[in-house]
Design a protein around this motif. Structure first.
Motif, PDB file in Angstrom:
ATOM      1  N   PRO A  64      12.830  22.410  73.019  1.00 16.10           N
ATOM      2  CA  PRO A  64      11.845  21.438  73.504  1.00 16.10           C
ATOM      3  C   PRO A  64      12.484  20.072  73.677  1.00 16.10           C
ATOM      4  CG  PRO A  64      11.474  21.930  71.193  1.00 16.10           C
ATOM      5  CD  PRO A  64      12.513  22.912  71.665  1.00 16.10           C
ATOM      6  N   THR A  89       8.101  22.115  79.558  1.00 15.14           N
ATOM      7  CA  THR A  89       7.390  20.836  79.640  1.00 15.14           C
ATOM      8  C   THR A  89       7.880  20.088  80.879  1.00 15.14           C
ATOM      9  OG1 THR A  89       7.202  20.715  77.234  1.00 15.14           O
ATOM     10  CG2 THR A  89       6.905  18.657  78.478  1.00 15.14           C
ATOM     11  N   GLN A  90       6.960  19.681  81.727  1.00 16.16           N
ATOM     12  CA  GLN A  90       7.323  19.055  82.992  1.00 16.16           C
ATOM     13  C   GLN A  90       7.161  17.547  82.926  1.00 16.16           C
ATOM     14  OE1 GLN A  90       4.904  21.133  85.926  1.00 16.16           O
ATOM     15  NE2 GLN A  90       6.551  22.641  86.235  1.00 16.16           N
ATOM     16  N   THR A 147      11.953  19.822  84.158  1.00 15.60           N
ATOM     17  CA  THR A 147      11.278  20.744  83.242  1.00 15.60           C
ATOM     18  C   THR A 147      12.217  21.071  82.091  1.00 15.60           C
ATOM     19  OG1 THR A 147      10.125  21.735  85.130  1.00 15.60           O
ATOM     20  CG2 THR A 147      10.067  22.936  83.048  1.00 15.60           C
ATOM     21  N   ARG A 200      12.657  10.999  76.749  1.00 12.97           N
ATOM     22  CA  ARG A 200      12.558  12.368  76.251  1.00 12.97           C
ATOM     23  C   ARG A 200      13.683  13.135  76.935  1.00 12.97           C
ATOM     24  NH1 ARG A 200       6.760  14.915  75.921  1.00 12.97           N
ATOM     25  NH2 ARG A 200       7.811  15.868  74.120  1.00 12.97           N
TER      26      ARG A 200
END
Length: 829
Positions: A779, A718-719, A714, A746
């Motif tokens: 993020p 966002t997982q 995470t 990512r």
């Protein structure tokens, strides 16, 4: 009316007598003419019928059993010869069921086993009625029963002993004769359930099954119920339990079994099993001290295990791996043993069995057979007590089944006591190898002296002795380090010199022309007087390491004759080496570094047919499913199984002869090339990694230091379901072989480490292609890095100057891309 069968007189003067009476079957045992056991009731219940009652004797037959075996570890290695007298008593119950009582008598004990030789079909063994009555003023040394035998041992008079279940072996001192008998079991396998004893009010002791009932067929329906009898020295030195066990397969060569001493990092550094550099350090010090083994506990990863195996082998040190029993349960899991063996692993420590059921013994049968086939040592933890497997399965070099040094780590507030330790040589260690993991100088709350801790290395016997403490703790105590370097890896003979279970234990073990003495005591400081008449005739030279005045250790030499007197501290101890005049007291040498086998190339891609050419000056050890063809000279063609997925590698082990019969190894990694398309990073074989906290995790965050302890990745809420989780500083190396065009992912700091940051970078063939500073709460950042033509890829994460604390980073949704026709691969699925 009674019908007496026996006695049978033996040269050793141990005489069992069995009498059948209307109210049951009774065993009496004499030793040297005196009764040492009396009124032992015999019998079992089968399908609800108590065969011990209402049975009549049909006949009996006798035979003498003369046999021998070669012990690879234990109290005394080498050829052991023995003579037993066996009487088979055949009986018939009132129901018509015929049954047998087999009685074995040896030099130091008697054993009883029940057999249904003519039984038809299947039935249930409901109970074992073997029982005896202990005198109220008898003294016992026992432990509360637990299927993994890790409760404290204690001494108590029978009158003060609470009714309950107690574990084996159980030691009893007769109030009349002052002699001892020890109760235990021998020759167990997957046909049986284990047993313990129950003691009730009035001193009634009976054998009880671990299973409520056991399915049985024709043949033996219980292991041997063993009664060792005699003086303490007779019991401590006994090998009767092994004598009763089945012989090893005569076609099996067990000369590879190698007792010795092991470095072990888990106790002193819980997460060090995941750290390659820590394991290298333990190898370095083990080599300096001349030890033979390294045990890597929880946290090891297949990525770098071959590397530490190769590193250790150059110093003649063998590597063992820890595993949980259920990870080796079933055919698919059991196949892991063959894979690990193909890397050059020498043994396994299997943990947490914690059961004495018949079903679990069937599992033991499978593990024993497979480790013997593969040539793997095995050390059982969270396990049952020894029952003779050291003879049947010589690769078994240790069992836990003892409240040992791990209780300083896991169970604060329940310290190990000197009294608990002193009981062990007279009880638990009598029946076989005991992996207590001794010499824990750094134990928190320890009440034993340094001399006591050091002496455990001699007083306690295990096929491979795993020393608990950090190797640096030994180097910090030069006398301890010197003694542990001298300590013999294997024993030729063991004798009890002095002591009893309530006060002290002084044992001597011989290796060649030197005796090693260990003495441990409970209670106040005092001199220990040790008779030496069983060790040497005439003056001898002795080197002693004992409790010092400052609470540490002191060492000195002296000449002694018939006895040795050593001052010990409160809960103290000492060690000594004894040798005749003219024999060197010290002979330890450091293990030299040897030259590794040549492997060219060490990393390469397989060709489209799944084959590769290796050049090497050694012999190959292949993983399961692989094959090799010798092309002459130094060339081999190695072929992978078709099941090997793109991006996955096989480890080919190359071996050349080394010292002590231990091969020196090197490895080649052969990769199946990636097919055109995109491949999930976490499904690929890593060439290597370094990581601050435990292993690099696949498809989860880094978590803590244990493997598989992360969570769903995470980053800023966002997982992600796939990728690699690491901790700064870290490095992840992959082999591309020039076939990959792009790397995408990512990236970011996982939410499990808030208020941290890291520098994440991508390197190809040593050249940095990308870097970015990332911080918790930001993020995830998308990256797309071109790596066309690169042979290697390295993903790194480092701490930031203003964020020195470790950050957990995610290489989420990592993909390697190869141009061409896109195809779904096993790695992508």
């Amino acid at each position: 009316m009674s019908n007496e069968i026996g006695p049978t007189t033996l040269p050793e003067r141990v005489e069992p007598e069995v009498e059948t009476r209307a109210d049951g079957v009774v065993l009496r045992v004499r030793r040297n003419g005196g009764i040492v056991l009396d009124g032992v009731r015999l019998g079992i219940s089968v399908d609800g019928v108590d065969l011990g009652m209402d049975s009549v004797s049909l006949r009996s037959r006798d035979r003498e059993i003369t046999d021998e075996w070669t012990a690879r570890s234990g109290k005394a290695t080498g050829v052991h010869r023995y003579v037993h007298h066996e009487t088979v008593h055949e009986l018939r119950h009132a129901t018509g069921l015929e049954w047998q009582i087999h009685i074995r008598a040896g030099a130091d004990g008697v054993a009883v086993r029940y057999v249904l030789a003519r039984f038809e079909g299947q039935g249930r063994l409901d109970a074992d009625h073997t029982r005896l009555t202990l005198a109220p003023d008898a003294r016992v040394w026992a432990l509360d029963y637990q299927t993994w035998y890790e409760t404290p041992r204690f001494g108590a008079d029978v009158a003060a002993l609470p009714p309950g279940a107690y574990g084996l072996p159980l030691l009893v001192r007769s109030p009349r004769s002052g002699e001892f008998h020890l109760l235990t079991e021998a020759a167990i396998d997957g046909r049986f359930s284990g047993a313990h004893v129950e003691i009730r009010d009035g001193g009634q002791l009976r054998f009880a099954l671990a299973d409520e009932s056991v399915e049985i067929t024709r043949g033996p329906v219980t292991p041997w119920r063993v009664f060792l009898v005699g003086a303490l020295a007779t019991i401590v030195e006994s090998r009767f339990v092994e004598e009763l066990a089945p012989a090893a397969d005569p076609s099996t060569d067990t000369r590879w079994v190698r007792p010795g001493r092991a470095a072990w990092s888990w106790w002193s550094d819980f997460y060090s099993g995941a750290q390659l550099h820590r394991q290298r350090h333990f190898v370095d010090v083990a080599a300096r001290l001349g030890w033979e083994h390294l045990l890597i506990d929880c946290g090891w990863d297949e990525t770098w295990v071959p590397e530490i195996v190769a590193y250790a082998s150059r110093r003649g040190i063998q590597v063992h791996l820890w595993a949980v029993w259920h990870d080796l349960d079933g055919p698919e899991n059991l196949a892991k043993l063959a894979l690990w063996r193909s890397w050059g692993i020498a043994g396994v420590k299997v943990d947490f069995m914690e059961s004495e059921s018949k079903d679990r013994y069937r599992w033991y049968d499978t593990i024993l057979a497979e480790t013997a086939r593969l040539g793997l040592h095995v050390n059982f933890h969270g396990s049952v007590i020894p029952r003779g497997w050291a003879r049947t399965w010589p690769q078994v070099i240790g069992y836990e089944a003892i409240r040992g040094s791990e209780y300083y780590v896991f169970y604060q507030g329940t310290p190990l006591t000197a009294a608990h330790n002193v009981i062990q040589p007279f009880t638990r260690n009598v029946v076989g190898a005991m992996d207590y993991t001794p010499v824990a100088f750094g134990a928190p709350g320890r009440t034993t002296s340094d001399g006591h801790e050091l002496a455990l290395s001699v007083v306690f016997e295990c096929g491979i002795t795993h020393f608990a403490d950090d190797v640096d703790a030994y180097l910090a105590r030069p006398d301890a380090a010197r003694f542990l370097a001298e300590l013999a890896p294997v024993w030729d003979e063991t004798v009890l010199l002095a002591g009893d279970p309530d006060h002290e234990a002084v044992l001597a073990r011989r290796a060649g022309d030197r005796w090693f003495i260990g003495g441990i005591a409970t209670g106040p400081a005092r001199p220990l007087t040790v008779p030496l008449d069983r060790l040497t005739r005439g003056p001898a030279e002795v080197w002693i390491v004992a409790d010092g005045a400052d609470g540490g250790l002191t060492s000195y030499r002296r000449t002694v004759d018939d006895k040795l007197v050593v001052e010990v501290a409160v809960n103290g101890g000492f060690v000594a080496i004894v040798a005749a005049h003219g024999t060197a007291l010290h002979s330890a040498v450091e293990r030299p570094e040897q030259v590794a086998p040549r492997v060219d190339p060490p990393v390469q891609l397989l060709d489209p047919d799944g084959a590769a050419i290796l050049r090497t000056d050694g012999q190959l050890r292949l993983p399961p499913g692989w094959s090799a063809e010798h092309l002459g000279g130094d060339r081999w063609r190695v072929r992978a199984p078709t099941a090997l997925a793109p991006g996955r590698a096989g480890i080919i082990t190359v071996e050349t002869p080394g010292q002590d019969g231990v091969p020196i190894v090197a490895h080649a990694r052969l990769f199946r090339p990636l097919t055109p398309g995109s491949h999930r990073l976490s499904a690929l074989t890593m060439v290597g990694f370094e990581n601050e906290s435990g292993p690099v995790e696949r498809d989860q965050s880094n978590g803590g230091g244990n493997p598989g302890d992360g969570r769903r990745m995470t980053v800023a809420g966002t997982q992600f379901d796939d990728g690699l989780g690491a901790s700064t500083p870290s490095r992840i190396d992959l082999h591309l072989g020039g076939t990959v065009t792009r790397f995408t992912a990512r990236i970011g700091v996982d939410d499990e480490t808030p208020a941290t940051g890291a520098r994440m970078s991508v390197h190809a063939d040593g050249v940095e292609l990308f870097s970015a500073e990332v911080r918790a709460g930001e993020p995830p950042r998308d990256i797309d890095v071109g790596v066309a033509g690169a042979s290697t890829l390295s993903l790194r994460a480092d701490t930031l100057p203003h964020h020195p604390e470790p950050a957990h980073v995610d290489w989420a949704v990592g993909r390697l891309h190869r141009t061409g026709h896109t195809a779904t691969t096993l790695a992508e699925q």
